[in-house]
Design a protein around this motif. Structure first.
Motif, PDB file in Angstrom:
ATOM      1  N   MET B   1      -7.821  11.483  27.992  1.00 15.15           N
ATOM      2  CA  MET B   1      -6.961  10.576  27.247  1.00 15.15           C
ATOM      3  C   MET B   1      -6.599  11.260  25.927  1.00 15.15           C
ATOM      4  O   MET B   1      -7.436  11.900  25.301  1.00 15.15           O
ATOM      5  CB  MET B   1      -7.689   9.251  26.995  1.00 15.15           C
ATOM      6  N   LYS B   2      -5.380  11.083  25.526  1.00 14.53           N
ATOM      7  CA  LYS B   2      -4.903  11.747  24.316  1.00 14.53           C
ATOM      8  C   LYS B   2      -4.486  10.725  23.272  1.00 14.53           C
ATOM      9  O   LYS B   2      -4.062   9.610  23.593  1.00 14.53           O
ATOM     10  CB  LYS B   2      -3.707  12.648  24.640  1.00 14.53           C
ATOM     11  N   LEU B   3      -4.610  11.112  22.029  1.00 15.22           N
ATOM     12  CA  LEU B   3      -4.040  10.362  20.920  1.00 15.22           C
ATOM     13  C   LEU B   3      -2.935  11.267  20.390  1.00 15.22           C
ATOM     14  O   LEU B   3      -3.212  12.271  19.746  1.00 15.22           O
ATOM     15  CB  LEU B   3      -5.110  10.086  19.854  1.00 15.22           C
ATOM     16  N   GLY B   4      -1.693  10.927  20.741  1.00 14.54           N
ATOM     17  CA  GLY B   4      -0.594  11.851  20.478  1.00 14.54           C
ATOM     18  C   GLY B   4      -0.743  13.039  21.404  1.00 14.54           C
ATOM     19  O   GLY B   4      -0.803  12.879  22.625  1.00 14.54           O
ATOM     20  N   THR B   5      -0.892  14.230  20.855  1.00 17.07           N
ATOM     21  CA  THR B   5      -1.080  15.433  21.676  1.00 17.07           C
ATOM     22  C   THR B   5      -2.518  15.922  21.640  1.00 17.07           C
ATOM     23  O   THR B   5      -2.840  16.970  22.193  1.00 17.07           O
ATOM     24  CB  THR B   5      -0.156  16.557  21.178  1.00 17.07           C
ATOM     25  N   ASN B   6      -3.410  15.174  20.993  1.00 19.36           N
ATOM     26  CA  ASN B   6      -4.797  15.627  20.827  1.00 19.36           C
ATOM     27  C   ASN B   6      -5.729  14.953  21.828  1.00 19.36           C
ATOM     28  O   ASN B   6      -5.687  13.727  21.996  1.00 19.36           O
ATOM     29  CB  ASN B   6      -5.282  15.314  19.406  1.00 19.36           C
ATOM     30  N   ASP B   7      -6.569  15.736  22.501  1.00 20.35           N
ATOM     31  CA  ASP B   7      -7.580  15.179  23.388  1.00 20.35           C
ATOM     32  C   ASP B   7      -8.599  14.388  22.579  1.00 20.35           C
ATOM     33  O   ASP B   7      -8.996  14.797  21.476  1.00 20.35           O
ATOM     34  CB  ASP B   7      -8.307  16.301  24.146  1.00 20.35           C
ATOM     35  N   ILE B   8      -9.032  13.261  23.143  1.00 23.44           N
ATOM     36  CA  ILE B   8     -10.059  12.445  22.500  1.00 23.44           C
ATOM     37  C   ILE B   8     -11.420  12.888  23.028  1.00 23.44           C
ATOM     38  O   ILE B   8     -11.666  12.864  24.236  1.00 23.44           O
ATOM     39  CB  ILE B   8      -9.833  10.955  22.789  1.00 23.44           C
ATOM     40  N   SER B   9     -12.301  13.316  22.138  1.00 24.97           N
ATOM     41  CA  SER B   9     -13.602  13.807  22.580  1.00 24.97           C
ATOM     42  C   SER B   9     -14.673  12.739  22.523  1.00 24.97           C
ATOM     43  O   SER B   9     -15.694  12.838  23.193  1.00 24.97           O
ATOM     44  CB  SER B   9     -14.023  15.011  21.727  1.00 24.97           C
ATOM     45  N   SER B  10     -14.483  11.689  21.693  1.00 22.69           N
ATOM     46  CA  SER B  10     -15.462  10.613  21.641  1.00 22.69           C
ATOM     47  C   SER B  10     -14.780   9.327  21.207  1.00 22.69           C
ATOM     48  O   SER B  10     -13.773   9.353  20.508  1.00 22.69           O
ATOM     49  CB  SER B  10     -16.608  10.969  20.684  1.00 22.69           C
ATOM     50  N   VAL B  11     -15.366   8.206  21.660  1.00 22.88           N
ATOM     51  CA  VAL B  11     -14.818   6.883  21.347  1.00 22.88           C
ATOM     52  C   VAL B  11     -15.967   6.007  20.867  1.00 22.88           C
ATOM     53  O   VAL B  11     -17.066   6.048  21.430  1.00 22.88           O
ATOM     54  CB  VAL B  11     -14.153   6.246  22.589  1.00 22.88           C
ATOM     55  N   TYR B  12     -15.707   5.208  19.808  1.00 25.53           N
ATOM     56  CA  TYR B  12     -16.745   4.348  19.250  1.00 25.53           C
ATOM     57  C   TYR B  12     -16.305   2.895  19.270  1.00 25.53           C
ATOM     58  O   TYR B  12     -15.118   2.577  19.116  1.00 25.53           O
ATOM     59  CB  TYR B  12     -17.056   4.751  17.803  1.00 25.53           C
ATOM     60  N   GLU B  27     -10.390   3.468  35.128  1.00 20.15           N
ATOM     61  CA  GLU B  27     -11.026   4.301  34.113  1.00 20.15           C
ATOM     62  C   GLU B  27      -9.993   5.270  33.555  1.00 20.15           C
ATOM     63  O   GLU B  27      -9.373   6.028  34.291  1.00 20.15           O
ATOM     64  CB  GLU B  27     -12.198   5.081  34.743  1.00 20.15           C
ATOM     65  N   VAL B  28      -9.752   5.223  32.234  1.00 21.56           N
ATOM     66  CA  VAL B  28      -8.746   6.090  31.623  1.00 21.56           C
ATOM     67  C   VAL B  28      -9.366   7.169  30.733  1.00 21.56           C
ATOM     68  O   VAL B  28      -8.692   8.094  30.298  1.00 21.56           O
ATOM     69  CB  VAL B  28      -7.724   5.271  30.800  1.00 21.56           C
ATOM     70  N   TRP B  29     -10.641   7.029  30.433  1.00 19.91           N
ATOM     71  CA  TRP B  29     -11.316   8.053  29.625  1.00 19.91           C
ATOM     72  C   TRP B  29     -12.810   8.021  29.907  1.00 19.91           C
ATOM     73  O   TRP B  29     -13.389   6.952  30.122  1.00 19.91           O
ATOM     74  CB  TRP B  29     -11.075   7.814  28.128  1.00 19.91           C
ATOM     75  N   SER B  30     -13.431   9.194  29.946  1.00 22.99           N
ATOM     76  CA  SER B  30     -14.872   9.292  30.130  1.00 22.99           C
ATOM     77  C   SER B  30     -15.398  10.420  29.257  1.00 22.99           C
ATOM     78  O   SER B  30     -14.736  11.457  29.106  1.00 22.99           O
ATOM     79  CB  SER B  30     -15.211   9.576  31.600  1.00 22.99           C
ATOM     80  N   SER B  31     -16.560  10.199  28.680  1.00 21.24           N
ATOM     81  CA  SER B  31     -17.172  11.269  27.873  1.00 21.24           C
ATOM     82  C   SER B  31     -17.752  12.360  28.758  1.00 21.24           C
ATOM     83  O   SER B  31     -18.061  13.448  28.294  1.00 21.24           O
ATOM     84  CB  SER B  31     -18.288  10.689  26.989  1.00 21.24           C
ATOM     85  N   TYR B  32     -17.921  12.047  30.051  1.00 20.20           N
ATOM     86  CA  TYR B  32     -18.474  13.014  31.005  1.00 20.20           C
ATOM     87  C   TYR B  32     -17.398  14.017  31.414  1.00 20.20           C
ATOM     88  O   TYR B  32     -16.294  13.638  31.785  1.00 20.20           O
ATOM     89  CB  TYR B  32     -18.987  12.271  32.236  1.00 20.20           C
ATOM     90  N   ALA B  33     -17.709  15.282  31.340  1.00 18.02           N
ATOM     91  CA  ALA B  33     -16.748  16.335  31.700  1.00 18.02           C
ATOM     92  C   ALA B  33     -16.981  16.774  33.133  1.00 18.02           C
ATOM     93  O   ALA B  33     -18.006  17.403  33.425  1.00 18.02           O
ATOM     94  CB  ALA B  33     -16.904  17.514  30.745  1.00 18.02           C
ATOM     95  N   TYR B  34     -16.060  16.399  34.025  1.00 18.36           N
ATOM     96  CA  TYR B  34     -16.165  16.823  35.426  1.00 18.36           C
ATOM     97  C   TYR B  34     -15.905  18.325  35.516  1.00 18.36           C
ATOM     98  O   TYR B  34     -14.806  18.786  35.187  1.00 18.36           O
ATOM     99  CB  TYR B  34     -15.160  16.065  36.279  1.00 18.36           C
TER     100      TYR B  34
END
Lengths: 79, 292
Positions: B1-12, B27-34
């Motif tokens: 998931m991106k905020l603008g053009t930046n990947d989101i690495s964590s969500v609080y 599911e649109v975002w996961s902290s787990y990296a497949y």
């Protein structure tokens, strides 16, 4: 050469008969779609003279195949 | 998931980190990296965690010792569903009949003989290494068969996560079963060997460790002297010209009579040069398994 504790057979047919006896004892396969088709496998000592077939001992085989014996098997060198 | 053009690495949520974000039920975002989402194109991929967001199959098929019935075990939150696994085995032992290929190529690893099946549950307890499930192979006859993968005309990269049962025993993952066979070996002389198509590398020193580790190697068809790695670090080795049979057709069995004694959690093969991705792949594995 490695010392094996197991069961030695002169023909493949004898090894297959032993394998079938184990399958019957443990009810393998349980269902037709199961992956497991045999309780135990057998191997061919192709570098020994004379050649023979054998099953490696496992305690689950004791009630079916009886007491194991020790014998030598020649394996190929890794390289 | 991106905020603008930046990947989101964590969500609080407030001050608490969240592991997943849903839009409705999607599911649109996961902290787990497949791993295979980031490093695609694997030829075969076996793991006890989910490696691809698009993989929908099971992780393993298990035979329980109480009555020899079998059941597929899948994933929960990208990890092996150990609750279902323990419930199925119900205080007895569990053995793996199938380790499913998550690469999309359908090259499932199977063992049809009960006595040769790797173990995953002992007396009702899942066999963990560093708090993650693992397959235990006995060093005597435990192994899987896979459909032969030829490396005759391609570069390849092989990764393996696991540990041997003790110092001075044989440990390896994917291998060729006809002598002389390919493999990345941690051998009983305590040396590492990278047996590739046209040569083998032997580590210059011995290593007594039996710790969990990430073993990897790259075979480049056009380069004779390649490199073997442990935990992403180069293992200083000596080159020896030799001709190996260029295929993989077993897990945990090499050249007919050699077997792995230890625990394994992941084996992935790419039929390509992943040298530029080695660091990223190691980081992904280490982030999940916490090895070094």
């Amino acid at each position: 050469m490695e010392s094996i504790n197991g069961y030695q057979y002169q023909t493949e047919q004898e090894a297959q008969t032993a394998q079938s006896a184990c399958n019957a004892y443990y009810g393998i396969p349980v269902n037709d779609e199961d992956v497991t088709r045999n309780w135990v496998g057998y191997q061919f000592a192709e570098l020994n003279t004379p050649t023979f077939w054998y099953i490696v001992y496992d305690e689950s085989l004791l009630p079916v195949l009886g007491s194991p014996i020790k014998f030598e098997v020649i394996y190929p060198d890794p390289f | 998931m991106k905020l603008g053009t930046n990947d989101i690495s964590s969500v609080y949520l407030g001050t608490n980190g969240v592991s997943k974000v849903y839009l409705g039920s999607t599911e649109v975002w996961s902290s787990y990296a497949y791993l295979l989402d980031d490093y695609s194109g694997a030829a075969a991929a076996y793991s006890l965690r989910q490696l691809s967001s698009t993989y929908t199959g099971s992780a393993i098929r298990v035979r329980r010792s109480s009555d020899n019935t079998e059941q597929n075990i899948g994933f929960v939150n990208n990890e092996l569903d150990t609750t279902t696994l323990a419930s199925f085995c119900s205080g007895t032992n569990g053995f793996v009949t199938t380790w499913y290929d998550q690469s999309g190529n359908g090259n499932n690893a199977t063992q049809t003989t009960a006595a040769n099946q790797p173990q995953i549950v002992s007396a009702g307890s899942v066999l963990n290494i560093n708090s993650k499930p693992s397959l235990l192979t006995d060093g005597t006859n435990d192994s899987f068969t896979i459909t032969s993968i030829s490396t005759l005309s391609s570069n390849y990269t092989l990764f393996n996560v696991g540990k041997r049962s003790a110092s001075g025993v044989k440990y390896f993952g994917m291998a060729g079963n006809t002598s002389p066979g390919q493999a990345h070996l941690f051998w009983n002389d305590n040396k590492y060997y990278w047996q590739k198509a046209s040569a083998y590398l032997a580590s210059n020193t011995t290593y007594a460790t039996a710790n969990q580790q990430i073993m990897s190697g790259v075979d480049l068809q056009t380069t004779a002297n390649n490199t073997q790695y442990v935990n992403g670090t180069v293992i200083a080795s000596t080159y020896n010209a030799y001709s190996f049979i260029s295929n993989f057709n077993r897990l945990f069995q090499l050249e007919g009579s050699n077997f792995t004694s230890g625990n394994t959690q992941e084996i992935i093969l790419w039929l390509s040069d992943q040298t530029s991705n080695l660091s990223g792949i190691n980081t992904n594995m280490n982030t999940y398994y916490g090895i070094y």
